[in-house]
Design a protein around this motif. Structure first.
Motif, PDB file in Angstrom:
ATOM      1  N   ILE A   1      17.363  25.885  40.620  1.00 39.55           N
ATOM      2  CA  ILE A   1      17.769  26.852  41.637  1.00 39.55           C
ATOM      3  C   ILE A   1      18.394  26.061  42.784  1.00 39.55           C
ATOM      4  CG2 ILE A   1      16.949  28.634  43.243  1.00 39.55           C
ATOM      5  CD1 ILE A   1      16.244  29.573  40.508  1.00 39.55           C
ATOM      6  N   CYS A   2      19.564  26.480  43.211  1.00 43.71           N
ATOM      7  CA  CYS A   2      20.266  25.717  44.248  1.00 43.71           C
ATOM      8  C   CYS A   2      19.580  25.889  45.594  1.00 43.71           C
ATOM      9  CB  CYS A   2      21.716  26.169  44.341  1.00 43.71           C
ATOM     10  SG  CYS A   2      22.690  25.187  45.489  1.00 43.71           S
TER      11      CYS A   2
ATOM     12  N   TYR B   1      22.390  26.159  38.830  1.00 45.00           N
ATOM     13  CA  TYR B   1      22.283  27.386  39.638  1.00 45.00           C
ATOM     14  C   TYR B   1      21.446  28.475  38.969  1.00 45.00           C
ATOM     15  CZ  TYR B   1      26.001  25.315  42.337  1.00 45.00           C
ATOM     16  OH  TYR B   1      26.745  24.455  43.089  1.00 45.00           O
ATOM     17  N   ASN B   2      20.933  28.194  37.754  1.00 41.34           N
ATOM     18  CA  ASN B   2      20.178  29.231  37.024  1.00 41.34           C
ATOM     19  C   ASN B   2      21.023  30.502  36.869  1.00 41.34           C
ATOM     20  OD1 ASN B   2      17.141  29.205  36.129  1.00 41.34           O
ATOM     21  ND2 ASN B   2      17.555  31.312  36.728  1.00 41.34           N
TER      22      ASN B   2
ATOM     23  N   GLU C   1      14.679  24.528  35.209  1.00 40.79           N
ATOM     24  CA  GLU C   1      15.092  25.357  36.335  1.00 40.79           C
ATOM     25  C   GLU C   1      15.820  24.518  37.372  1.00 40.79           C
ATOM     26  OE1 GLU C   1      12.539  28.624  37.967  1.00 40.79           O
ATOM     27  OE2 GLU C   1      12.600  27.381  39.748  1.00 40.79           O
TER      28      GLU C   1
END
Lengths: 254, 248
Positions: free
Chosen positions: B235-236, B128-129, B233
């Motif tokens: 990101i969702c 999720y970062n 990375e």
């Protein structure tokens, strides 16, 4: 048309900033210079790390929203190549529909730099981490001399390395994807975008930031802006997990 | 169905971590990281947890009580847990890209970076970062003004063990992917001990009188040092999954 656009802008703004009822926690930032009345001394000299480099650590906030919405707000020209100009025009005409933030995907380097919400810099000898309040996302900048790697997976935040030029930290970022937008208005980026950030802490309370965008596939020459981040004393970030995937069906656009 | 959930919370199979030798770590004669070297210390003599880590075992993500510890549910919490189990975990925040909380991030089998400074520890999660802050500057836990998935965390030293207390949780997070419930009265205590260069021991105590009759404690397998690699990375974007979820 104009009113629709401002409504869409409001939806986007609400979804990317701290919620209006959000209250920052007040807690006196330990160890910062203060004037005799106890207020933070924002014009004190910039602090240094034990190895003599400027220390950028602390909570910072970007004043205002103009660059967040439009990097060219002050009239600087974005020298767009025809394909980029057409895409930008289309994004404006669509009231910015399609921006990654409408699906909670967050921002990239330039729009996190300009977003009007707090972020914490944590500087160690080998790296800087930036924790953004928005989206609860972070970014890493390596200071250990490693080169920019060969691109293996294009990303919203890319891969960042920094080096010192005197008191200025110069950060180079590549490895970006083409799904991110440089600002809310939609200035395009591609997988060949190279962003240079030049950070200089001019005094305790101010961090000068120059942003330079270079991308031979979208712009005919490098371009950019200069801005200042302000120290955000005696406060901290609050959790801001994006739940605005609910917004998506409500966005208007062509 | 479980496979879909698993894919949604883990890295894509095609992901490749960047190989880069971690600078400044102890190494054996053949150049490999010396994971049994002593735990490093900060200049002020505290154990230093800085570095890349990954949960040693994956079994605690679906069930914090995987080792058979008794979970002292209150009746409503037992009923909710049963319902979540029967619904294959449908409704979990991650299906809408809404992050994990403290306990399920601790149990998640993707890399994390711990950054330790004198006043705080930050944890950067690949998943999720997302990040988390743990303040070490002696501040008290604040009154809750806005409940949160990750709450508010302060840490103190008990010898070589970092004891982290977290409150300020919301009741929408799940303690694990299996759905052990939490309420706004949840207080999580984590005890981190770096037993060697390559390992962090981790014990978690769940104290939530809103959901459980008494505090319960689990000893996770801790974290293993994740040398010569880096976070990537993640990101969702799996908000796309939600329409495909099945469950009651």
């Amino acid at each position: 048309m104009g009113s629709f656009r401002s409504i869409a802008g409001c939806v986007v703004l609400l979804s990317t900033c701290a919620p209006l009822p959000g209250q920052w926690l007040h807690y006196a930032t330990p160890g910062i210079p203060r004037t005799p009345d106890g207020k933070p001394n924002l014009s004190a000299p910039a602090p240094k790390t034990p190895d003599g480099k400027p220390d950028l650590s602390g909570v910072w906030v970007s004043p205002g929203t103009k660059y967040f919405f439009d990097l060219t707000a002050d009239g600087v020209e974005a020298p767009m190549l025809p394909r980029a100009a057409a895409l930008y025009k289309e994004r404006l005409a669509q009231l910015q529909k399609g921006h990654p933030s409408e699906r909670c995907i967050g921002h990239g380097v330039t729009d996190y730099d300009t977003v009007p919400a707090p972020r914490r810099f944590i500087q160690t000898a080998g790296m800087i981490a930036i924790l953004f309040e928005s989206y609860n996302h972070y970014r890493q900048i390596f200071l250990d001399g490693r080169p920019l790697p060969k691109l293996t997976q294009p990303a919203y935040m890319g891969y960042s390395v920094g080096h010192w030029e005197g008191d200025t930290l110069v950060v180079d970022t590549t490895g970006l994807n083409e799904k991110g937008w440089l600002d809310m208005n939609g200035h395009p980026q591609t997988e060949t975008t190279h962003i240079t950030e030049r950070y200089r802490r001019s005094d305790f309370g101010h961090l000068d930031l120059q942003l330079i965008i270079e991308d031979p596939n979208a712009y005919s020459k490098p371009w950019g802006i200069s801005m200042v981040l302000n120290y955000f004393a005696d406060e901290d970030m609050i959790e801001n997990m994006c739940e605005n995937e609910k917004d998506y069906p409500h966005l208007v656009g062509k | 169905m479980k496979a879909l959930v698993f894919l949604a919370v883990c890295l894509p199979i095609s992901a490749q971590w960047l190989r880069y030798p971690t600078p400044g770590i102890p190494r054996l004669a053949d150049g490999k990281p010396n994971l049994s070297a002593p735990a490093p210390k900060t200049p002020d003599g505290k154990p230093d947890f800085s570095g890349l880590w990954m949960a040693a075992e994956g079994k605690y993500l679906p069930n914090l009580a995987a080792d058979g510890v008794e979970v002292p549910f209150l009746p409503w919490a037992a009923a909710l847990y049963k319902e979540r189990q029967e619904s294959h975990g449908m409704g979990r925040p991650s299906e809408r890209c809404l992050t994990h909380g403290v306990t399920d991030f601790d149990a998640l089998g993707t890399p994390i970076r711990i950054i330790q400074t004198p006043g705080m520890v930050a944890i950067l999660y690949e998943a999720y970062n997302h990040w988390r802050q743990i303040f070490l500057d002696g501040r008290p836990l604040p009154p809750t003004v806005q409940t949160a998935y990750l709450g508010y965390s302060v840490g103190k030293w008990d010898g070589d063990t970092l004891v982290v207390d977290t409150t300020g949780f919301n009741d929408r997070g799940w303690l694990d992917d299996g759905g052990h419930p939490q309420t706004e009265s949840l207080h999580v205590t984590e005890r981190f001990r770096r037993s060697s260069f390559g390992h962090v021991d981790l014990q978690i105590t769940i104290d939530d009188p809103g959901a459980y009759t008494r505090p319960w404690t689990v000893n996770l397998s801790g974290f293993n040092f994740f040398a010569d690699s880096e976070l990537m990375e993640s990101i969702c974007e799996n908000e796309k999954d939600v329409s495909h979820m099945v469950g009651k």
